[in-house]
Design a protein around this motif. Structure first.
Motif, PDB file in Angstrom:
ATOM      1  N   VAL A   1      35.999  43.452  22.126  1.00 12.59           N
ATOM      2  CA  VAL A   1      35.247  42.472  21.341  1.00 12.59           C
ATOM      3  C   VAL A   1      35.382  42.744  19.847  1.00 12.59           C
ATOM      4  O   VAL A   1      35.640  41.828  19.048  1.00 12.59           O
ATOM      5  CB  VAL A   1      33.762  42.474  21.769  1.00 12.59           C
ATOM      6  CG1 VAL A   1      32.947  41.558  20.867  1.00 12.59           C
ATOM      7  CG2 VAL A   1      33.622  42.042  23.218  1.00 12.59           C
ATOM      8  N   LEU A   2      35.224  44.005  19.430  1.00 11.29           N
ATOM      9  CA  LEU A   2      35.257  44.340  18.009  1.00 11.29           C
ATOM     10  C   LEU A   2      36.620  44.090  17.379  1.00 11.29           C
ATOM     11  O   LEU A   2      36.708  43.844  16.176  1.00 11.29           O
ATOM     12  CB  LEU A   2      34.863  45.801  17.805  1.00 11.29           C
ATOM     13  CG  LEU A   2      33.387  46.156  17.995  1.00 11.29           C
ATOM     14  CD1 LEU A   2      33.158  47.648  17.777  1.00 11.29           C
ATOM     15  CD2 LEU A   2      32.510  45.348  17.044  1.00 11.29           C
ATOM     16  N   ASN A   3      37.684  44.140  18.164  1.00 11.21           N
ATOM     17  CA  ASN A   3      39.016  43.922  17.601  1.00 11.21           C
ATOM     18  C   ASN A   3      39.235  42.494  17.131  1.00 11.21           C
ATOM     19  O   ASN A   3      40.234  42.217  16.446  1.00 11.21           O
ATOM     20  CB  ASN A   3      40.103  44.311  18.619  1.00 11.21           C
ATOM     21  CG  ASN A   3      40.530  45.752  18.456  1.00 11.21           C
ATOM     22  OD1 ASN A   3      39.711  46.625  18.175  1.00 11.21           O
ATOM     23  ND2 ASN A   3      41.815  46.022  18.621  1.00 11.21           N
ATOM     24  N   PHE A   4      38.335  41.572  17.486  1.00 11.51           N
ATOM     25  CA  PHE A   4      38.427  40.214  16.962  1.00 11.51           C
ATOM     26  C   PHE A   4      37.898  40.127  15.532  1.00 11.51           C
ATOM     27  O   PHE A   4      38.119  39.123  14.860  1.00 11.51           O
ATOM     28  CB  PHE A   4      37.649  39.238  17.855  1.00 11.51           C
ATOM     29  CG  PHE A   4      38.391  38.858  19.104  1.00 11.51           C
ATOM     30  CD1 PHE A   4      39.232  37.765  19.120  1.00 11.51           C
ATOM     31  CD2 PHE A   4      38.248  39.590  20.262  1.00 11.51           C
ATOM     32  CE1 PHE A   4      39.923  37.407  20.268  1.00 11.51           C
ATOM     33  CE2 PHE A   4      38.921  39.245  21.418  1.00 11.51           C
ATOM     34  CZ  PHE A   4      39.765  38.149  21.422  1.00 11.51           C
ATOM     35  N   ILE A   5      37.171  41.156  15.083  1.00 10.49           N
ATOM     36  CA  ILE A   5      36.725  41.205  13.695  1.00 10.49           C
ATOM     37  C   ILE A   5      37.849  41.821  12.873  1.00 10.49           C
ATOM     38  O   ILE A   5      38.239  42.963  13.117  1.00 10.49           O
ATOM     39  CB  ILE A   5      35.440  42.051  13.544  1.00 10.49           C
ATOM     40  CG1 ILE A   5      34.313  41.444  14.380  1.00 10.49           C
ATOM     41  CG2 ILE A   5      35.019  42.136  12.086  1.00 10.49           C
ATOM     42  CD1 ILE A   5      33.026  42.246  14.330  1.00 10.49           C
ATOM     43  N   PRO A   6      38.407  41.104  11.912  1.00 12.00           N
ATOM     44  CA  PRO A   6      39.570  41.626  11.179  1.00 12.00           C
ATOM     45  C   PRO A   6      39.220  42.868  10.370  1.00 12.00           C
ATOM     46  O   PRO A   6      38.124  42.994   9.811  1.00 12.00           O
ATOM     47  CB  PRO A   6      39.957  40.454  10.263  1.00 12.00           C
ATOM     48  CG  PRO A   6      38.721  39.629  10.143  1.00 12.00           C
ATOM     49  CD  PRO A   6      37.997  39.780  11.436  1.00 12.00           C
ATOM     50  N   ASN A   7      40.172  43.777  10.314  1.00 13.79           N
ATOM     51  CA  ASN A   7      40.140  44.967   9.464  1.00 13.79           C
ATOM     52  C   ASN A   7      39.075  45.988   9.870  1.00 13.79           C
ATOM     53  O   ASN A   7      39.395  47.119  10.237  1.00 13.79           O
ATOM     54  CB  ASN A   7      39.945  44.582   7.989  1.00 13.79           C
ATOM     55  CG  ASN A   7      41.082  43.713   7.472  1.00 13.79           C
ATOM     56  OD1 ASN A   7      42.234  43.932   7.803  1.00 13.79           O
ATOM     57  ND2 ASN A   7      40.757  42.711   6.676  1.00 13.79           N
ATOM     58  N   ILE A   8      37.798  45.611   9.807  1.00 12.08           N
ATOM     59  CA  ILE A   8      36.751  46.603  10.033  1.00 12.08           C
ATOM     60  C   ILE A   8      36.414  46.766  11.509  1.00 12.08           C
ATOM     61  O   ILE A   8      35.787  47.759  11.891  1.00 12.08           O
ATOM     62  CB  ILE A   8      35.471  46.265   9.253  1.00 12.08           C
ATOM     63  CG1 ILE A   8      34.811  44.983   9.799  1.00 12.08           C
ATOM     64  CG2 ILE A   8      35.759  46.106   7.777  1.00 12.08           C
ATOM     65  CD1 ILE A   8      33.442  44.733   9.217  1.00 12.08           C
ATOM     66  N   GLY A   9      36.810  45.817  12.361  1.00 12.72           N
ATOM     67  CA  GLY A   9      36.480  45.904  13.779  1.00 12.72           C
ATOM     68  C   GLY A   9      37.104  47.120  14.435  1.00 12.72           C
ATOM     69  O   GLY A   9      36.437  47.848  15.190  1.00 12.72           O
ATOM     70  N   SER A  10      38.376  47.375  14.146  1.00 14.73           N
ATOM     71  CA  SER A  10      39.055  48.534  14.731  1.00 14.73           C
ATOM     72  C   SER A  10      38.467  49.837  14.204  1.00 14.73           C
ATOM     73  O   SER A  10      38.385  50.832  14.938  1.00 14.73           O
ATOM     74  CB  SER A  10      40.551  48.467  14.431  1.00 14.73           C
ATOM     75  OG  SER A  10      40.786  48.410  13.025  1.00 14.73           O
ATOM     76  N   ILE A  11      38.046  49.839  12.932  1.00 15.04           N
ATOM     77  CA  ILE A  11      37.435  51.042  12.353  1.00 15.04           C
ATOM     78  C   ILE A  11      36.112  51.342  13.048  1.00 15.04           C
ATOM     79  O   ILE A  11      35.818  52.501  13.397  1.00 15.04           O
ATOM     80  CB  ILE A  11      37.226  50.866  10.839  1.00 15.04           C
ATOM     81  CG1 ILE A  11      38.572  50.667  10.142  1.00 15.04           C
ATOM     82  CG2 ILE A  11      36.495  52.062  10.247  1.00 15.04           C
ATOM     83  CD1 ILE A  11      38.459  50.366   8.661  1.00 15.04           C
ATOM     84  N   LEU A  12      35.305  50.311  13.263  1.00 10.65           N
ATOM     85  CA  LEU A  12      34.021  50.503  13.945  1.00 10.65           C
ATOM     86  C   LEU A  12      34.221  50.989  15.377  1.00 10.65           C
ATOM     87  O   LEU A  12      33.498  51.876  15.847  1.00 10.65           O
ATOM     88  CB  LEU A  12      33.232  49.191  13.944  1.00 10.65           C
ATOM     89  CG  LEU A  12      32.728  48.687  12.588  1.00 10.65           C
ATOM     90  CD1 LEU A  12      32.076  47.316  12.743  1.00 10.65           C
ATOM     91  CD2 LEU A  12      31.748  49.678  11.979  1.00 10.65           C
ATOM     92  N   ALA A  13      35.197  50.417  16.073  1.00  5.77           N
ATOM     93  CA  ALA A  13      35.452  50.819  17.460  1.00  5.77           C
ATOM     94  C   ALA A  13      35.900  52.274  17.539  1.00  5.77           C
ATOM     95  O   ALA A  13      35.452  53.036  18.415  1.00  5.77           O
ATOM     96  CB  ALA A  13      36.509  49.905  18.084  1.00  5.77           C
ATOM     97  N   THR A  14      36.780  52.684  16.615  1.00  4.08           N
ATOM     98  CA  THR A  14      37.250  54.076  16.615  1.00  4.08           C
ATOM     99  C   THR A  14      36.115  55.039  16.285  1.00  4.08           C
ATOM    100  O   THR A  14      35.971  56.095  16.919  1.00  4.08           O
ATOM    101  CB  THR A  14      38.393  54.246  15.594  1.00  4.08           C
ATOM    102  OG1 THR A  14      39.434  53.305  15.894  1.00  4.08           O
ATOM    103  CG2 THR A  14      38.958  55.647  15.637  1.00  4.08           C
ATOM    104  N   GLY A  15      35.315  54.705  15.289  1.00  6.41           N
ATOM    105  CA  GLY A  15      34.177  55.553  14.944  1.00  6.41           C
ATOM    106  C   GLY A  15      33.165  55.650  16.074  1.00  6.41           C
ATOM    107  O   GLY A  15      32.561  56.709  16.295  1.00  6.41           O
ATOM    108  N   LEU A  16      32.993  54.534  16.811  1.00  7.15           N
ATOM    109  CA  LEU A  16      32.013  54.526  17.905  1.00  7.15           C
ATOM    110  C   LEU A  16      32.428  55.465  19.032  1.00  7.15           C
ATOM    111  O   LEU A  16      31.601  56.237  19.543  1.00  7.15           O
ATOM    112  CB  LEU A  16      31.864  53.098  18.439  1.00  7.15           C
ATOM    113  CG  LEU A  16      30.875  52.917  19.589  1.00  7.15           C
ATOM    114  CD1 LEU A  16      29.471  53.300  19.149  1.00  7.15           C
ATOM    115  CD2 LEU A  16      30.908  51.488  20.104  1.00  7.15           C
ATOM    116  N   ILE A  17      33.701  55.425  19.426  1.00 10.04           N
ATOM    117  CA  ILE A  17      34.138  56.294  20.526  1.00 10.04           C
ATOM    118  C   ILE A  17      34.081  57.766  20.110  1.00 10.04           C
ATOM    119  O   ILE A  17      33.735  58.646  20.918  1.00 10.04           O
ATOM    120  CB  ILE A  17      35.562  55.917  21.007  1.00 10.04           C
ATOM    121  CG1 ILE A  17      35.914  56.715  22.268  1.00 10.04           C
ATOM    122  CG2 ILE A  17      36.599  56.134  19.931  1.00 10.04           C
ATOM    123  CD1 ILE A  17      37.210  56.263  22.905  1.00 10.04           C
TER     124      ILE A  17
END
Length: 384
Positions: A246-262
């Motif tokens: 889901v977060l990867n649909f948010i450009p640029n910051i979505g992948s950063i948030l997902a990586t930080g979350l895991i």
């Protein structure tokens, strides 16, 4: 000999006054539109999502209508009903999966509440003891229960939004066959109506292709993160995979948030810096490979947006509509780029929004109008 400057004549005064009034009216109009966007956010977000899904079905309907059952071709009406059923089913399944994973995350987060402050503070072990103590007290002072209760309340609104989106899409289907007639009657010129229809088809094609590629890339990334979490025996493996998707649909910051979350979940669960660092590095590699290598390769010219423009759009729609606005920021920007490219007075904005400063041309508009997202000529029919 010095002379006083000539006083402006009466026509010049009127021009200055008209310009001042125009500027004031534009500011007032922007403020009113912004107020309405904020106040009617739930309905407008649902409507915008419904329009995007409806535009996606135009290519799906064309694809289904090209299929044959023996010597018979599937009628357009049956293809429309099939596309509507697919959309409704997909939305309901996605909503149920999201709600289930949100519930899992909330329950697990409550279990992690006691050990989270010390685990987070230990991540800053390179600081002094006083700074670690300050971080520990700051995290412990956060009322996690109230935030979780708020998150649960917002999650319950997803079901209402899903039902509203399905209703909007249904009514858009009902109006679909009359779209060409209404457009021609509204504009009053067949040639201009055809050009507007090509612009709409270009928007539909670009947005659909973006969503198709983004869904595939996000699905692959979510599956890889799920496999990674499963390999390290994380309790929230499934939830992390779904949230990453889901977060990867948010450009640029979505992948950063997902990586930080895991990485955060790993550190809270195990409290081992080496394990956290290993998962963080692997997750970063997954996001970099899919987001910076495969994604641009598949997107090609479909998403030729300025990176700075994407950030501005993300910030604006995030401030106006919150998290849903972040998901819709790129489709809205694609629409603005296509429209501005083919309106002479707005073309300077298209140059600023495009990545290379080269907005779409009329030739590109004609080429896009000849195909759908599946790269085949669409079946001629009423509506878009």
């Amino acid at each position: 000999m010095l002379h006083d400057p000539p006083k402006p004549t009466s026509p010049e005064k009127r021009i200055d006054t008209a310009r001042l009034q125009t500027g004031a009216l534009m500011i007032i109009a922007f403020a009113v539109v912004l107020f309405l966007l904020v106040q009617a956010r739930f309905i407008l977000i649902s409507l915008a999502t419904a329009i995007i899904l409806f535009s996606l079905t135009s290519d799906v309907i064309n694809f289904i209508a090209r299929q044959r059952i023996g010597p018979l071709r599937i009628p357009n009406a049956i293809a429309s009903i099939a596309a509507m059923v697919l959309i409704a089913t997909a939305l309901l399944i996605l909503t149920s999966v999201l709600l289930a994973q949100v519930n899992t995350v909330l329950v697990t987060t409550l279990a992690y509440t006691e050990r989270a402050p010390s685990a987070i503070a230990s991540m800053f072990g390179w600081l002094s003891e006083d700074n670690q103590a300050a971080i520990f007290n700051a995290v412990r002072s956060i009322d996690a229960t109230s935030y979780l209760r708020s998150a649960a309340g917002q999650a319950s609104g997803i079901t209402q939004a899903t039902v509203l989106i399905i209703l909007f899409v249904g009514f858009l289907f009902a109006e679909r066959i009359w779209f060409d007639t209404k457009l021609e009657s509204l504009i009053g010129d067949k040639a201009q109506a055809l050009r507007v229809r090509k612009i709409i088809q270009s928007i539909i094609h670009r947005v659909n292709y973006y969503l198709l590629v983004k869904t595939v890339i996000s699905g692959i990334t979510g599956a890889m993160v799920y496999a990674l979490a499963l390999a390290f025996q994380l309790e929230l493996a499934t939830a992390l995979g779904v949230i990453t998707f889901v977060l990867n649909f948010i450009p640029n910051i979505g992948s950063i948030l997902a990586t930080g979350l895991i990485a955060l979940v790993t550190h809270v669960q195990f409290g081992a810096p080496n394990t956290t660092l290993a998962i963080f590095v692997i997750a970063t590699g997954i996001q970099f490979l899919n987001g910076n290598v495969i994604d641009p390769m598949l997107m090609g010219r479909a998403l030729r947006l300025s990176s700075f423009g994407i950030i501005l759009s993300l910030a604006f729609w995030g401030a106006v509509w919150g998290v849903p606005g972040m998901f819709l920021s790129v489709p809205i920007m694609v629409m603005l780029l296509v429209v501005c490219s083919h309106v002479p007075h707005l073309r300077p904005f298209a140059i600023l929004l495009s990545r290379e400063g080269l907005p779409d041309t009329e030739q590109m508009l004609n080429e896009t109008a000849k195909r759908d997202v599946f790269q085949k000529p669409p079946k001629p029919s009423g509506g878009i």
